[in-house]
Each structure stands twice: as C-alpha cells, then as structure tokens.
Design an enzyme around this catalytic site. Structure first.
Site, short mmCIF file in Angstrom:
data_model
loop_
_atom_site.label_atom_id
_atom_site.label_comp_id
_atom_site.label_asym_id
_atom_site.label_seq_id
_atom_site.Cartn_x
_atom_site.Cartn_y
_atom_site.Cartn_z
N HIS A 159 0.78 -1.30 -0.15
CA HIS A 159 -0.02 0.08 -0.26
C HIS A 159 0.89 1.26 0.09
O HIS A 159 1.66 1.44 0.57
CB HIS A 159 -1.00 0.03 1.25
CG HIS A 159 -0.22 0.13 2.60
ND1 HIS A 159 0.21 1.09 3.37
CD2 HIS A 159 0.21 -1.15 3.31
CE1 HIS A 159 0.91 0.99 4.23
NE2 HIS A 159 0.83 -0.31 4.59
N ASP A 160 0.42 2.15 -0.79
CA ASP A 160 1.03 3.48 -0.73
C ASP A 160 2.07 3.75 -1.24
O ASP A 160 3.18 4.55 -1.07
CB ASP A 160 0.77 4.29 0.75
CG ASP A 160 -0.54 4.26 1.23
OD1 ASP A 160 -1.48 5.05 0.63
OD2 ASP A 160 -0.87 3.62 2.19
N GLY A 168 5.11 -1.07 2.72
CA GLY A 168 4.32 -0.01 2.55
C GLY A 168 5.33 1.33 2.48
O GLY A 168 6.12 1.61 3.16
#
Length: 256
Positions: free
Chosen positions: A120-121, A138
């Site tokens: 994520h991200d 992440g």
C-alpha cells in the site's frame, strides 16, 4: 471494441476503454477504470479502485489494487494508479492505498517480474525492472530506471534512487542513493552502476563527476561532512544535485 472472453466477469460499473483483450477467468470489479489496448491474460483480477492506463500486458494470476495488508486499513475509498506500457508478470500483487496517502502509484514502461509484491501507498517510477519475488513493504518509493533484482526485501518507508542496481537476495531498511550498485550481506554501497549508466546514455565526464562525489561523501565518517565538501569543491551538475538532495532528505539514513 473490446474482446472479452465469455468465461470472464466484468462488473457493469467498470469503465473500459477500447481494444482491450480480457481472457478467460478474469475478474474486473466495480470502480475499475482502464484505458485502451490492454491485454489481460487468463485469471487476472482487477480489484476496485484500479485506475490503469493503456498498453499494459498482465499475465495470469496477477491481482491489482488488492485490499491493503495493513491492519490500520478500515475500508476507506482509495486507489491504485498504474500508467502505460507496463509488463506485469505472473502472480504479481499490487495493493491499493490507505488513508496515509490514498493511493499506490506505478508509473509507465516498467517490468514487474513473477510473484513480486508492491504494498500500500508505494510509489514506483518509470522504466524500472523489478525481479522475481521481490517484496516492497508499505510506502516505499522507487525512482525512475531503477533495477531491483530477484528476492530483494525492502523495509517500509525506504527510498531507492534512480539508475541503481540492487543485487539479488538483499535486504534493506535504509535508503539507497541514486546511480549506485547495492549488494552483499549486510547490504552496502558497492560502487557506481557503470554499465547501467552507460546504457542509459550518461557520458564519461558525468560518470566521473558522480564517482568523485560518492568518493568524497563516503570517505568521511560523518555523511554530512562529505555533503558539505562536495558542495564546496565540486561543480554541482543536475546529477550531483540529485545525489545531494536525496541523501539530505533520507529519513532512514543511507547504506554505507
């Protein structure tokens, strides 16, 4: 006109461009937007929140814009943005963002090899090659034209600079500055990525200046002293400025 296998499922709310090929057993969820001329081979999953450009080829078993593997994720609406002309190989997984940044970004013209994972991200630039089974935790940032070999493990929040070569099987919890080779165990600076720089059109004078800058930076016990000496004694061409700014902003420190 899109070519969609009768064995595929496309949610009626998904938005498809033109000339896409969607193979058997593909699943395209709601809130998915893709451009033109993409090829999804069999058993590809495009999850909600995906925003993908044109000319991408996605191999069997890949799952894009997956639910983040982050316990802080509470179902907020986020996205995964993928650019153009990427080759995304078998069983690649890319998570969508969380409330932290709201999106995961993969640029254009990248090769993402089999079984690698982008959490994520993360922000992945353009022209990168990411090897088999490499994993990004992440909020990792990878700059343009980086080469990350197979089975590399990258800690969350790490920043890897452009034009690097990271050797296979490495683990890093620190930033890797641009233009270098990183390798061995534990991971460390192993010189300039000379072959990569020459292949990308860097001239000998520029390469020599980058090498001189790194020799100065790494010759000091305290990195800050090396940065100051480079600023005071060298011509600050754009490539050197990139190195200096990268290191000065490295919140996790750089490999030594």
């Amino acid at each position: 006109m899109n070519t969609i296998s009768p064995l595929a499922y496309v949610h009626p709310d998904a938005k498809l461009g033109d000339n896409n090929i969607i193979g058997p057993f593909c699943y395209i969820d709601a809130d998915v937007v893709i451009g033109d001329n993409n090829v999804m081979q069999n058993s590809v999953t495009l999850n909600q929140g995906l925003r993908m450009g044109s000319g991408n080829e996605i191999m069997p078993g890949a799952s894009l814009s997956t639910k983040p593997q982050d316990l802080k994720f509470k179902g907020e609406i986020t996205t995964c943005q993928i650019g153009d002309n990427n080759s995304i190989r078998e069983n690649v997984t890319i998570s969508r963002g969380t409330f932290s940044k709201g999106t995961t970004i993969v640029g254009s013209n990248n090769l993402l090899m089999e079984n690698m994972h982008i959490a994520h991200d993360c922000v992945i630039g353009n022209g990168c090659i990411i090897g088999n089974s490499t994993k990004f935790a992440g909020e990792v940032i990878i700059d343009d034209n980086a080469i990350i070999s197979a089975e590399v493990l990258v800690h969350q929040f790490v920043h890897i600079g452009g034009y690097v070569m990271v050797q296979g099987g490495c683990r890093t919890s620190q930033d890797i500055p641009p233009y270098v080779i990183a390798g061995k165990e534990p991971i460390r600076f192993a010189g300039l990525n000379l072959i990569g720089l020459r292949r990308r059109g860097f001239d000998n004078d520029t390469i020599l200046k980058i090498r001189e800058a790194y020799n100065t930076i790494y010759s000091k016990g305290i990195i800050k002293e090396g940065l100051e000496e480079v600023r005071n004694t060298m011509e600050i061409i754009p490539e050197i400025q990139y190195v200096l700014e990268f290191i000065e902003k490295a919140e996790r420190g750089i490999i030594r």
